[in-house]
Design a protein around this motif. Sequence first.
Motif, short mmCIF file in Angstrom:
data_model
loop_
_atom_site.label_atom_id
_atom_site.label_comp_id
_atom_site.label_asym_id
_atom_site.label_seq_id
_atom_site.Cartn_x
_atom_site.Cartn_y
_atom_site.Cartn_z
N PHE A 104 0.85 -1.19 0.00
CA PHE A 104 0.00 0.00 0.00
C PHE A 104 0.89 1.24 0.00
O PHE A 104 1.74 1.40 0.87
CB PHE A 104 -0.91 0.02 1.23
N SER A 241 -7.41 0.51 3.97
CA SER A 241 -6.29 -0.43 3.91
C SER A 241 -5.85 -0.87 5.30
O SER A 241 -5.54 -2.05 5.52
CB SER A 241 -5.11 0.20 3.17
N ARG A 244 -9.00 -3.16 7.15
CA ARG A 244 -9.77 -3.82 6.10
C ARG A 244 -10.91 -4.67 6.67
O ARG A 244 -10.70 -5.57 7.42
CB ARG A 244 -8.84 -4.71 5.27
#
Length: 244
Positions: A104, A241, A244
């Motif tokens: 990410f 992210s 989640r």
Amino acid sequence: MRKNRLVKMTVAIVALAALVTGGYLYKDAIQSRIARTVAVVSGQEIKPLLDSESRYIRQIVAKDNSTSRTIMWQSDSSEADAIIEYRLVGSDDIKTLSATDTAFTDDGSTTYIHEGTITDLTPDTKYEYRVGYSTDRRSDWYPLETAGAGEYEVLIYPDSQSGDYSGWEQIVKNSADRNPNVALYISMGDLVDNGEQAYQWRTWLDSIKPLSARIPLAPTLGNHEMYTLDWKMREPRAYLSYFR
């Protein structure tokens, strides 16, 4: 005897090198490097994780907290063989679950997020878990207690957004100390001031350490999680992210 002297000398060299060449390193990072060095030199079969391999270990609420739990953590490099191990407290029967390895990138910073959800647990039961990679690197064991039918304590935090998270960090520490039996904690949105700013997320995740590895978090979304660096609106990418 000679091996013990070698271990001590190696630890001293690593500690000195960290202090001289890496003054920017946090204390936890230095300690984790020393622990890994000792394990390697002494021939230990299981090595502890470096700080860079085990950032922000956290429990996240699952669909049913009485039978499942989501475990997440981050590393600075890709770790394709990330796993979660868990067992009943007092048992030697260890079960293994594969975890994700997802890159990410936001605000010019890349982290690798590892995640897995443990299922088919027994309600109102004490487990413990650890995270790691391949066959020879593991974190410490952390407690994981499933929800039961009785009453339980919850910590509920309002906005933690700030330019300086030292006050928020102290609130978390003090409340965790005062409530050692808390079963869940909730953060009610606006966790950070700017949802795209990577250092704020690092600071926030670091500040919840008194709770994160042992107590499940239920985070909710605020408008500040959706701000870009220039204060425009976007999808809350970091929030989605990290939780989640």
